[in-house]
Enzyme design. Sequence first.
Site, PDB file in Angstrom:
ATOM      1  N   SER A 125       0.626  -1.306   0.061  1.00 33.43           N
ATOM      2  CA  SER A 125      -0.052  -0.220   0.124  1.00 33.43           C
ATOM      3  C   SER A 125       0.978   1.158   0.166  1.00 33.43           C
ATOM      4  CB  SER A 125      -1.010   0.007   1.275  1.00 33.43           C
ATOM      5  OG  SER A 125      -1.250   1.180   1.531  1.00 33.43           O
ATOM      6  N   TYR A 149      -1.919   5.292  -4.168  1.00 30.80           N
ATOM      7  CA  TYR A 149      -3.101   6.387  -3.936  1.00 30.80           C
ATOM      8  C   TYR A 149      -2.349   7.696  -4.672  1.00 30.80           C
ATOM      9  CZ  TYR A 149      -5.955   3.798  -0.774  1.00 30.80           C
ATOM     10  OH  TYR A 149      -6.960   3.107  -0.384  1.00 30.80           O
ATOM     11  N   THR A 175      -5.492   2.599  -7.117  1.00 26.73           N
ATOM     12  CA  THR A 175      -6.649   2.390  -6.611  1.00 26.73           C
ATOM     13  C   THR A 175      -7.861   3.623  -6.900  1.00 26.73           C
ATOM     14  OG1 THR A 175      -5.722   1.182  -4.816  1.00 26.73           O
ATOM     15  CG2 THR A 175      -7.961   1.989  -4.208  1.00 26.73           C
ATOM     16  N   HIS A 278     -13.654  -2.586  -2.157  1.00 25.37           N
ATOM     17  CA  HIS A 278     -12.528  -2.273  -0.832  1.00 25.37           C
ATOM     18  C   HIS A 278     -13.121  -2.867   0.441  1.00 25.37           C
ATOM     19  CE1 HIS A 278      -9.503   1.177  -0.503  1.00 25.37           C
ATOM     20  NE2 HIS A 278      -9.458   0.776   0.719  1.00 25.37           N
ATOM     21  N   ARG A 333      -8.745  -8.663   5.010  1.00 24.05           N
ATOM     22  CA  ARG A 333      -8.669  -8.856   6.321  1.00 24.05           C
ATOM     23  C   ARG A 333      -7.947 -10.314   6.874  1.00 24.05           C
ATOM     24  NH1 ARG A 333     -13.252  -6.454   4.557  1.00 24.05           N
ATOM     25  NH2 ARG A 333     -13.771  -4.254   5.645  1.00 24.05           N
TER      26      ARG A 333
HETATM   27  C1  LIG Z   1      -7.148  -2.384   7.454  1.00 25.79           C
HETATM   28  C2  LIG Z   1      -7.327  -2.085   5.820  1.00 25.79           C
HETATM   29  C3  LIG Z   1      -6.707  -1.125   5.220  1.00 25.79           C
HETATM   30  C4  LIG Z   1      -6.663  -1.072   3.796  1.00 25.79           C
HETATM   31  N1  LIG Z   1      -5.922  -0.225   3.043  1.00 25.79           N
HETATM   32  C5  LIG Z   1      -5.823  -0.436   1.771  1.00 25.79           C
HETATM   33  C6  LIG Z   1      -5.065   0.407   1.075  1.00 25.79           C
HETATM   34  O1  LIG Z   1      -3.977   1.280   1.460  1.00 25.79           O
HETATM   35  N2  LIG Z   1      -5.026   0.494  -0.242  1.00 25.79           N
HETATM   36  C7  LIG Z   1      -6.071  -0.225  -0.917  1.00 25.79           C
HETATM   37  O2  LIG Z   1      -6.035  -0.148  -2.314  1.00 25.79           O
HETATM   38  N3  LIG Z   1      -6.784  -1.111  -0.409  1.00 25.79           N
HETATM   39  C8  LIG Z   1      -6.910  -0.885   0.799  1.00 25.79           C
HETATM   40  N4  LIG Z   1      -7.753  -1.784   1.540  1.00 25.79           N
HETATM   41  C9  LIG Z   1      -8.382  -2.722   0.874  1.00 25.79           C
HETATM   42  C10 LIG Z   1      -7.824  -4.038   0.384  1.00 25.79           C
HETATM   43  O3  LIG Z   1      -7.069  -3.897  -0.533  1.00 25.79           O
HETATM   44  C11 LIG Z   1      -9.080  -5.040  -0.251  1.00 25.79           C
HETATM   45  O4  LIG Z   1      -9.728  -4.182  -0.951  1.00 25.79           O
HETATM   46  C12 LIG Z   1     -10.138  -5.521   0.826  1.00 25.79           C
HETATM   47  O5  LIG Z   1      -9.459  -5.505   2.227  1.00 25.79           O
HETATM   48  C13 LIG Z   1     -10.562  -6.678   0.212  1.00 25.79           C
HETATM   49  O6  LIG Z   1     -11.693  -7.311   1.096  1.00 25.79           O
HETATM   50  P1  LIG Z   1     -11.493  -8.339   2.165  1.00 25.79           P
HETATM   51  O7  LIG Z   1     -10.922  -7.464   3.581  1.00 25.79           O
HETATM   52  O8  LIG Z   1     -12.867  -8.532   2.587  1.00 25.79           O
HETATM   53  O9  LIG Z   1     -10.360  -9.428   1.819  1.00 25.79           O
HETATM   54  C14 LIG Z   1      -7.552  -2.020   3.112  1.00 25.79           C
HETATM   55  C15 LIG Z   1      -8.661  -2.678   3.626  1.00 25.79           C
HETATM   56  C16 LIG Z   1      -8.243  -3.028   5.122  1.00 25.79           C
HETATM   57  C17 LIG Z   1      -8.949  -3.902   5.942  1.00 25.79           C
HETATM   58  O1  LIG Z   2      -8.387   2.120   5.218  1.00 28.52           O
HETATM   59  C1  LIG Z   2      -8.609   1.833   4.179  1.00 28.52           C
HETATM   60  O2  LIG Z   2      -9.306   1.076   3.452  1.00 28.52           O
HETATM   61  C2  LIG Z   2      -7.743   2.683   3.000  1.00 28.52           C
HETATM   62  O3  LIG Z   2      -7.700   2.136   1.979  1.00 28.52           O
HETATM   63  C3  LIG Z   2      -7.013   3.982   3.448  1.00 28.52           C
HETATM   64  C4  LIG Z   2      -7.159   4.851   2.511  1.00 28.52           C
HETATM   65  C5  LIG Z   2      -6.606   6.254   2.756  1.00 28.52           C
HETATM   66  C6  LIG Z   2      -5.893   6.413   3.871  1.00 28.52           C
HETATM   67  C7  LIG Z   2      -5.963   5.501   4.991  1.00 28.52           C
HETATM   68  C8  LIG Z   2      -6.586   4.234   4.561  1.00 28.52           C
END
Ligand SMILES: Cc1cc2nc3c(=O)[nH]c(=O)nc-3n(C[C@H](O)[C@H](O)[C@H](O)COP(=O)(O)O)c2cc1C
Ligand SMILES: O=C(O)C(=O)c1ccccc1
Length: 387
Positions: A125, A149, A175, A278, A333
């Site tokens: 990320s 991002y 994303t 997401h 997750r």
């Molecule tokens: C705590 C957390 C932080 C995340 N941060 C990002 C991120 O920085 N960039 C991004 O594209 N997706 C982020 N995601 C989304 C994940 O890439 C993904 O799309 C999502 O977790 C998939 O669903 P699942 O948790 O049900 O497997 C985040 C998800 C979680 C749970």
């Molecule tokens: O928490 C998230 O899902 C995530 O993608 C995110 C996006 C920007 C800043 C911090 C977290």
Amino acid sequence: MMTNTTNGDLLLKNINAQAPFPISFADLEKAVAEKIDAGPYGYVRSGAGGEQTLRNNRAAFEKYSIIPRFLNNVANIDTTIELFGKTYPTPLLFAPVGMNKMAHEDGELAVVRAANHLEIPYIQSTVSSYALEDVAQAAPNATKWFQLYWSTNEEIAYSMVARAEAAGFEAIVLTVDTVMLGWREEDVRNQFSPLKLGYARGNYVNDPVFMASLPDNSFESYVQGVLQNVFHPTLNWENVRELKRHTKLPILLKGILHPEDAQLAVDNGIDGIIVSNHGGRQLDGVIGSLDALPAIVEVVDGQVPVILDSGVYRGMDALKALALGADAVAIGRPFVYGLALDGQQGVEKVMTNLYDELKVSIALAGATSVKDLRNVTLVKNNGVDDI
Ligand SMILES: Cc1cc2nc3c(=O)[nH]c(=O)nc-3n(C[C@H](O)[C@H](O)[C@H](O)COP(=O)(O)O)c2cc1C
Ligand SMILES: O=C(O)C(=O)c1ccccc1
């Protein structure tokens, strides 16, 4: 990887484990809720708004059933996939998840080491706790992609892309569904903002363009700088075309749900699509990502790889997504929970269990490879729709 399914060991190794480790998603969630603070736990677990999207993701998987075939000799199955000219032993990926220090002090370093060990592509990320250079150094041989991002100041975005290229990352995942943060009520309840606590520091404090944009070196200026840049509501297709001009790496768009956006992505020369909502954390009331998949697979028609995430919590979920035409699935997750429970080892346990269940399921469905899963018969609502 050709996997022999005749040794019968896949489940017994869990039953005989010295220290029992939670195996289902519900058990993982429960164990993590007991282990870490309510703020970070709620941040990882929750969805946006009333969590309808989060429920839709699970409901979409639960709606499908398989009609298996038998007498097909499934002693050897091939779980290999190919992406951008490289072969991987499993059809799994690590979804980009930010701020991993919320779960474990080793954060992304633990996850990329697990990715290296299991030969699973790792997507780092933008808002990681550790810098992309440190992640690359922790596992130089792992396949790593960089999730971008966009930044309000686009020079910061290009700087990060250049750093990722220099550090050996092999693709850029832009994303598109997080141009601002979703409406996350659990975090309001817990008064928890990991960005404000500095968990997303890694790539920003190591970026010369970002640092030069700050008025001073204080923590407050850094936090303000991240908040100003990480949310970027002006993002549009022209930016995508510009990004393409700035990198030789393949570019994937993450967060595509509408077949017309998938078509535009292909028309704009995008190299891959991640169908995702997401994990239900952005817009509430959105179609389950599995329900969005078939129409996208149809318009993409094999021109570029289609990866799915959001709600893939067990091997059987992965099987359904692959059977509906995904080339691979990404896990969010579940690996974060493994990380919170036992660092690198916990991540490996979670991903291995998912993979082992997938192997058993491919064989029991009567298929012998990931490609062959496309021929598996799936029905919706237990097949009673037409009655
Ligand atoms: C705590 C957390 C932080 C995340 N941060 C990002 C991120 O920085 N960039 C991004 O594209 N997706 C982020 N995601 C989304 C994940 O890439 C993904 O799309 C999502 O977790 C998939 O669903 P699942 O948790 O049900 O497997 C985040 C998800 C979680 C749970
Ligand atoms: O928490 C998230 O899902 C995530 O993608 C995110 C996006 C920007 C800043 C911090 C977290």
